[in-house]
Design an enzyme around this catalytic site. Structure first.
Site: not given
Lengths: 744, 351
Positions: A636, A710
């Site tokens: 997405n 991250e």
């Protein structure tokens, strides 16, 4: 842009779907753990230690118990017995817990009592009335502490020392050498939602509203600690207000559960902001020395990355900062070494990109220093030392579109024409302007996960997996994968997540949640479709009868012949004729050891930063950030871009703002609130852009996902540090950059 | 938080009577007091809530040109009052450079004058602090004190006063109107706060029970409106206390400074009026050399209280910056980043 590029007909994956929880959150309807108030709820408040080492000699229990509204005070003497010592780590990724097991104090902020009262206010005041007396010992809380040791491992089982080639020979042979030491600060977790729990016991069954990044692991450890069956523990964790590595099981949450047991009533315990500076892990400070050698043409001849960091006196976690040097730049000789010291602090742990974040700012700064020493543009220097294979292992990368990241990021940022020398650019108001670049990297990690998928007779689907939405949008992305796996439109799918009774989805950590749980969901859906297909192709009344050889595709709630899509049948019709209410599939996912043996698997990126610096006052602002990241398949793009923004802003925080000021005399954090522990505010991030660089990875896992949680923090901090140098000509090697470093 | 009595007086007289009872504290917005109560630094036995008192929330532009501001006027309301902003632009700029929009919407003029220091050892009840607990010592000395005072400190206390608002108020000779058990009195703002000396626990000249009811800026202060700025150095672009700050106000006639006002923030336990600097500027051309001389004069008595020697030079530089900006003329409208070095000088860009 990327959104259209990634959109495919009939597919939810790749579409920039808005968050399914967006409306709930902006209207305040999303129910976080602490929003639950079961009947009869009592409030528990921790009393925490103000010393960092020693013992609690006395608590004024009568004063606390006498305070109006107080029901009980839980201390070592009346805390219920545990089935497992809190120091025993029964599950992976866990730490020793402080559960009032004795009177010892191992760090400031350690829980020393729990007050349970009718109101939060009464419990808070009674906790203050405990007025502990301590026997305090001397403390060491900085990297300057004497001694130290050479650890066998750092992080989670990474080797404490790694040598590839002959670094000393590489350095001797180098035409240019740099050696520099960089310092990164002590940082604490500050998720918007503090750690907490609402615990209710019914007999030996335990019902918990509790944020966790690892439902199954948390349940397993709780079962072991409490001596009850895991199946009797029911954890609801539908929404997590940020975890960033801190929200596996924390000691204070267990204390809330024990408090509920003690008083026989539901109990809520939520940490105050200040109480997060101690028992819920942190990022330890590092002191990193980089020695680099390069030939006249800018080719690196050696990298030595040495890290001094710290863990607690009683437990082990060492920030694995040198790991980034294993993968990023090609050099014939690379060595990484570590030393550690034990301090009177809470135990450090996982904080967004543990190791990569702190290591990246040092490595990227050193690379920049070497580029300057070689008289090269920092981007050209990085390309000159581009790692075509993983340097230390020699393995090929499963995919690596870093070159494209550099190119797309540089183009968007406008890197071309950057003056080589520092302190050359000013804006119209006379502020110094500088541009810097940093390379981002994070490994593509898989854990283990399971999922269940069901096709129902009414034509809808159900996917279940105990996944964790920490705000990153997991609830939405997994539903997209689930819808595709079942060949359903997104609005025909019910997706259940965030509950420990659901299939084990592993952990939301290591940027591996989407890849792992997504893989399990995908497999579960595929199995359900396969079962439905078996029914249809064997049924003479189906238009798909006999299509087994050519195969079928599932799309829009229908199975279609692969060779002739005009021939197909709705799921509901197949199930109805077969007299079935549903068909079910189960799936699991885990790392493929064979692929991991063959390939190095990492996401990459390039971050470009512009900073402005007031030449007299030294105040710094990062006026522009552009990051380009390649992380395999993007489920997405809207959510992923948001993840990159968040990571980049944290990288900015790392470079410029975030630092816990621990008093070395006492071990207490003196800025344990969000007024004084600075993180960026909106005015600090006037312009952030993230570019999603196309990358297809056939090896990393079934869906080709590398993970995005991250990587944004890596690269960014170094890019800003390098931009500051470029703006000012002053190389700052201690982070975050203090105002006095430039204002002189 | 300790248990306390809550009193809601209906008049200033009732408030003062209630506030004179030992252990009482006046509650305005509570943006500072309630935080301190939550961490146990403030433990009043009774709170006297000023929020429902009539007549304390007006901004009166008086016939003689002065402005009288009720103590309960909110920071944001004052900063956005068109008349006030036009006549006292440095005060508006200082207000808008402080805290966050949410806090400015709540915080009051009276409360701002009386806000407590941000010194970490003052806020940490496990530490020694002469200001919080007289005679206990000062753990800020020997701690990380890079942001502590460089002027007017004593060995008993090195804390600073955190207000932005008070800095231009000190420069512009604001007057505090006080109502107390023995009647009404006026106090010059520059005399309102106390340096620590041997009694750091005494932070202002207010006697027990005395209540700030209004603040007045004299007509003369508006005479600086064409050349008045506030400049603030901080560790992030917004929502941070000043490392150092300065309010500068000039009256310039025929290319000469005929009157100058300068006050510094973040350097002492009170907003620091720099009269030596003002004297040095009188009659001078508004130029860099004069500003630098003034800044030297302003910091002549400065000495580090710890690892904060850098603040002395930065205070000089922020003074020069404020004077330079003031000399260039008050902008037509306040920058979107008030008092920030990143506020554009050249106009055009909003942020």
């Amino acid at each position: 842009m990327s959104e259209t590029r990634q959109m495919r007909h009939g597919s939810s994956i790749g579409q920039p779907v808005t968050r399914r929880d967006g409306l709930l959150k902006v209207t305040g309807q999303a129910r976080f753990a602490a929003d639950n108030h079961p009947a009869g709820l009592l409030h528990a408040v921790l009393a925490v230690s103000r010393i960092a080492r020693g013992r609690v000699a006395a608590l004024d229990l009568p004063a606390a118990r006498a305070h109006p509204g107080v029901v009980e005070v839980m201390v070592t003497a009346n805390r219920l017995a545990l089935a497992l010592h809190p120091d025993d780590k029964s599950v992976p990724f866990s730490f020793k817990l402080d559960l009032l097991q004795d009177d010892r104090v191992r760090y400031a902020g350690q829980p020393i009592a729990v007050v349970i009262a009718a109101t939060l206010e009464a419990a808070t005041e009674a906790a203050a009335l405990l007025a502990p007396r301590y026997e305090a010992g001397p403390v060491e809380v900085t990297l300057d502490a004497p001694g130290g040791y050479v650890p066998e491992s750092v992080g989670v089982g990474d080797p404490g020392e790694m040598r590839h080639g002959d670094v000393e020979a590489g350095l001797r042979a180098a035409a240019r050498r740099i050696e520099a030491t960089y310092e990164t600060p002590l940082q604490f977790h500050n998720a918007m939602e503090p750690h907490g729990v609402v615990a209710a016991w019914e007999g030996d069954a335990l019902s918990l509203d509790m944020p966790t990044q690892g439902l199954a692991l948390t349940r397993m450890r709780l079962a072991a600690l409490l001596g009850i069956r895991a199946e009797d523990i029911h954890i609801r964790s539908p929404f997590i207000g940020g975890g960033f590595g801190s929200k596996l099981l924390s000691g204070p949450q267990v204390l809330g559960i024990l408090a509920a047991r003690l008083v026989g009533r539901p109990v809520k315990l939520v940490l105050t902001r200040a109480q997060m500076y101690g028992p819920v892990t942190h990022r330890s400070p590092t002191r990193q020395t980089l020695r680099l050698g390069a030939a006249r043409d800018g080719a690196l001849t050696a990298i030595h990355h040495h890290v001094r960091t710290a863990t607690s006196r009683h437990d082990d976690f060492l920030e694995p900062s040198a790991g980034v040097s294993h993968t990023l730049y090609a050099a014939p000789a690379i060595a990484t070494t570590n030393e550690a010291v034990r301090l009177d602090t809470g135990t450090p742990g996982f904080m967004r990109a543990p190791g990569e974040a702190s290591g990246s700012i040092a490595l990227e700064s050193a690379i920049d220093e070497m580029a300057h020493a070689c008289g090269m543009d920092p981007l050209e220097f990085r390309l000159r030392n581009y790692a075509e294979v993983e340097p230390v292992s020699g393995k090929p990368f499963s995919s690596k579109a870093l070159r494209e990241c550099y190119a797309e990021g540089a183009a968007r940022f406008g890197w071309a024409g950057r003056p080589l020398a520092p302190r050359q650019m000013r804006d119209e108001d006379g502020l110094l302007v500088g541009w810097g670049v940093g390379t981002a990297t994070f490994p593509a990690i898989m854990f283990q996960a399971e999922a269940r998928a069901v096709l129902r007779r009414d034509g809808t689907g159900l996917v279940e997996s105990g996944t964790h939405d920490m705000g990153q949008g997991a609830w939405t992305a997994f539903a997209q994968i689930g819808a595709d796996s079942l060949g359903l439109d997104l609005d025909r799918l019910e997706f259940r997540a965030g509950h420990s009774d659901l299939p084990n989805a592993g952990i939301a950590g290591g940027s591996g949640h989407t890849a792992t749980a997504g893989g399990a969901i995908h497999a579960a859906g595929a199995q359900a479709i396969a079962r439905l297909t078996e029914i249809a192709v064997a049924d003479p009344r189906s238009p798909l009868f006999g299509a087994g050889n050519v195969g079928v595709v599932a799309r829009g709630g229908r199975l279609l012949r692969r060779d002739d899509e005009s021939r197909g049948e709705a799921y509901a019709d197949i199930l109805a004729r077969a007299g079935l209410d549903s068909v079910e599939g189960r799936g699991s996912a885990a790392a493929d050891p064979a692929a991991a043996e063959r390939y190095a698997m990492h996401a990459h990126g390039a971050v470009f930063a512009e900073v402005k610096v007031d030449p007299e006052l030294g105040q710094i602002r990062a006026t522009r950030l552009v990051g380009a990241f390649a992380a395999g398949r993007i489920i997405n793009p809207r959510l992923v871009r948001s993840q990159y923004y968040g990571g980049m802003i944290w990288g900015l925080s790392f470079a410029l703002h975030e630092r816990a000021a621990m008093d070395p005399r006492t071990g207490r954090v003196m800025n344990a609130d969000l007024a004084e522990y600075h993180v960026p505010v909106n005015a600090d991030v006037p312009s952030v852009e993230a570019i999603l660089v196309e990358e297809q990875d056939p090896h990393v896992n079934a869906l080709g996902i590398k993970g995005v949680g991250e990587i944004g923090i890596t690269g960014t901090a170094g890019a800003i540090a390098n931009a500051i140098w470029h703006a000012t000509g002053t190389r700052i090697r201690r982070f975050p950059v203090a105002i006095e470093e430039l204002g002189r | 938080m300790n248990r306390f009595e809550y009193v809601r007086p209906r008049s200033v007289a009732e408030a003062v009577a209630a506030g004179a009872v030992p252990g009482s504290a006046y509650l305005a917005a509570g943006t500072n007091l309630l935080d301190l109560m939550k961490i146990g630094v403030a433990r009043p036995g009774r709170l006297v809530d000023l929020n429902h008192l009539p007549g304390l929330d007006g901004i009166e532009h008086q016939a003689d040109g002065a402005v009288r501001i009720g103590a309960q006027v909110r920071n944001a309301d004052l900063a956005h009052d068109p008349g006030f902003r036009r006549r006292f632009p440095a005060v508006a700029e200082a207000l808008l450079s402080g805290a966050s929009a949410q806090l400015r919407n709540a915080a009051t003029v009276g409360g701002n004058l009386l806000q407590r220091t941000r010194c970490a050892w003052f806020q940490d009840t496990a530490s020694a602090c002469n200001r919080r607990d007289p005679g206990s010592g000062c753990d800020a000395r020997g701690g990380e004190n890079r942001l502590h005072a460089v002027l007017g400190w004593s060995e008993h206390c090195i804390a600073t006063h955190p207000s932005d608002f008070c800095v231009p108020l000190a420069a512009l000779d604001a007057v505090v109107e006080v109502e107390g058990p023995t009647g009404r009195r006026e106090i010059a703002l520059r005399d309102f706060h106390l340096l620590p000396g041997t009694t750091p626990e005494r932070e202002s000249v207010l006697a027990p029970g005395e209540l700030v009811v209004a603040l007045r800026l004299p007509a003369e202060a508006a005479g600086f409106a064409a050349h008045a700025r506030y400049a603030k150095l901080r560790e992030r672009t917004s929502y941070a206390f000043a490392v150092v700050s300065a309010a500068a106000a000039l009256r310039i006639v025929d290319g000469r400074i005929v009157a100058a006002r300068l006050a510094l923030g973040g350097v002492a336990a009170k907003p620091w009026r720099a009269e030596e600097a003002e004297a040095a500027l009188a009659g001078a051309a508004p130029e860099a050399a004069a500003f630098r001389r003034a800044a030297e004069a302003a910091l002549a008595a400065a000495r580090p209280s710890g690892d904060n020697a850098f603040k002395i030079e930065l205070a000089r530089r922020i003074a020069v910056r404020a004077l330079t900006l003031a000399a260039a003329g008050t902008p037509e409208r306040l920058p979107a980043l008030p008092a920030s070095p990143f506020a554009p000088l050249s106009g055009g860009r909003h942020v």
